[in-house]
Design an enzyme around this catalytic site. Structure first.
Site, PDB file in Angstrom:
ATOM      1  CB  CYS B  88      -1.043   0.064   1.648  1.00 31.85           C
ATOM      2  SG  CYS B  88      -2.714   1.134   1.492  1.00 31.85           S
ATOM      3  CG  HIS B 190      -3.703  -3.646   3.176  1.00 36.99           C
ATOM      4  ND1 HIS B 190      -2.615  -2.730   4.137  1.00 36.99           N
ATOM      5  CD2 HIS B 190      -4.029  -2.698   2.584  1.00 36.99           C
ATOM      6  CE1 HIS B 190      -2.496  -1.967   3.692  1.00 36.99           C
ATOM      7  NE2 HIS B 190      -3.159  -1.697   2.906  1.00 36.99           N
ATOM      8  CD  GLU B 192      -0.454  -5.267   5.858  1.00 41.53           C
ATOM      9  OE1 GLU B 192      -0.456  -6.034   4.643  1.00 41.53           O
ATOM     10  OE2 GLU B 192      -0.302  -4.459   6.250  1.00 41.53           O
TER      11      GLU B 192
END
Lengths: 78, 218
Positions: B88, B190, B192
């Site tokens: 990002c 994302h 994660e």
């Protein structure tokens, strides 16, 4: 001390969603004479030292402008 | 060999803890490194540039962060072949630093988008997609306002494309792109945030694993 004005605009071939959104809003408000709208940035700097134009171009190269997506002009108002 | 991952924190980074936690659970050690450091910790084996809003997104997203001292060290690490992942805002920073091609513009919707999206694995021959096959689909969330990638895809390797609806107007629906060598990759989604089934998807482990020697963060 020189006052330096840098105008940064999205390149012609670059999408400008902000400009498109404003064009749409103006049209909704009845401003039906408006065609394309482009929105950029206006940066005003006070610079000391020699050759403020050269300094301003160096700053544009190093940070202020991303030439992949933006064009710019520099003007000096002494 | 244990992986030692440097997670770079800029003023305004948000997701450094989430990225670090996933990598620690996969057996790596992680260290948060400040933007004004001039060197990565000795023994660093991978670098993550996390999501967030560095420097308040002022001037252009990622522009100011990309000129901070630590980025010279990240550039040297990348040029030596070390794995670098930008998520990002980290993707925006890598583009502004010239480590990845193109630039990220505001979404064509002119709004912040937060939702789960499907991604097609376009190029399965880099370290960033684990054992996923080219053409397979993974599910990862996006949360951004400035995610429309624009540029020349032939200057890098397209790793991920949005499946179905293109959420932000990205050129060719590109969601993630790597450099030609394949060791530096940035993506707007994302990974994660999608490493546990409890969170709705564990597909992000394939991507996070790219910074690790063994390839999957699980």
């Amino acid at each position: 001390m020189s006052k330096v004005t840098i105008t940064v605009m999205p390149r012609v071939e670059t999408l400008d969603p902000q400009g498109q959104a404003v064009a749409g809003a103006l049209s909704h408000l009845g401003f039906d004479t408006v065609g394309d709208v482009r929105i950029g940035k206006h940066i005003v700097l006070e610079i000391t030292g020699d050759d403020p134009a050269a300094q301003a171009h160096a700053m544009c190269d190093k940070l202020l402008v991303n030439k992949l997506i933006e064009d710019y002009t520099v003007s000096i108002d002494d | 060999m244990t992986d030692h991952i440097a997670v770079i924190r800029f003023p305004g980074s948000l997701d450094h803890e989430a990225a670090g936690r996933v990598l620690r659970e996969a057996g790596a050690t992680t260290i948060v490194v400040s933007h004004h450091d001039h060197q990565l910790p000795q023994g660093t084996t991978g670098v993550v540039l996390p999501g967030g809003f560095s420097y308040g997104d002022h001037l252009r997203c990622g522009a100011i962060a990309s000129r901070t001292p630590i980025m010279d060290a990240v550039r040297s690490f990348a040029e030596a072949g070390g794995p670098v992942l930008g998520i990002c805002n980290g993707f925006q920073i890598l583009c502004e630093a010239g480590l990845l091609p193109g630039a990220l513009l505001s979404n064509d919707t002119q709004s912040f988008i937060c939702k789960q999206v499907g991604l097609e694995v376009v190029d399965a021959d880099t370290r960033w997609t684990g054992d996923a096959a080219a053409g397979s689909e993974i599910s990862i969330p996006i949360k951004h306002h400035d995610g429309a990638w624009q540029g020349d895809p032939s200057q890098g390797r397209v790793i991920f494309r949005y499946v179905g609806e293109n959420p932000n107007g990205a050129h060719d629906a590109i969601a993630g792109i790597a450099n030609m060598d394949g060791n530096v990759m940035g993506l707007m989604p994302h990974p994660e945030m999608a490493c546990e089934a409890l969170l709705g998807s564990a597909d992000g482990a394939l991507v996070m694993g790219g910074v690790l020697a063994q390839g999957v963060a699980a």
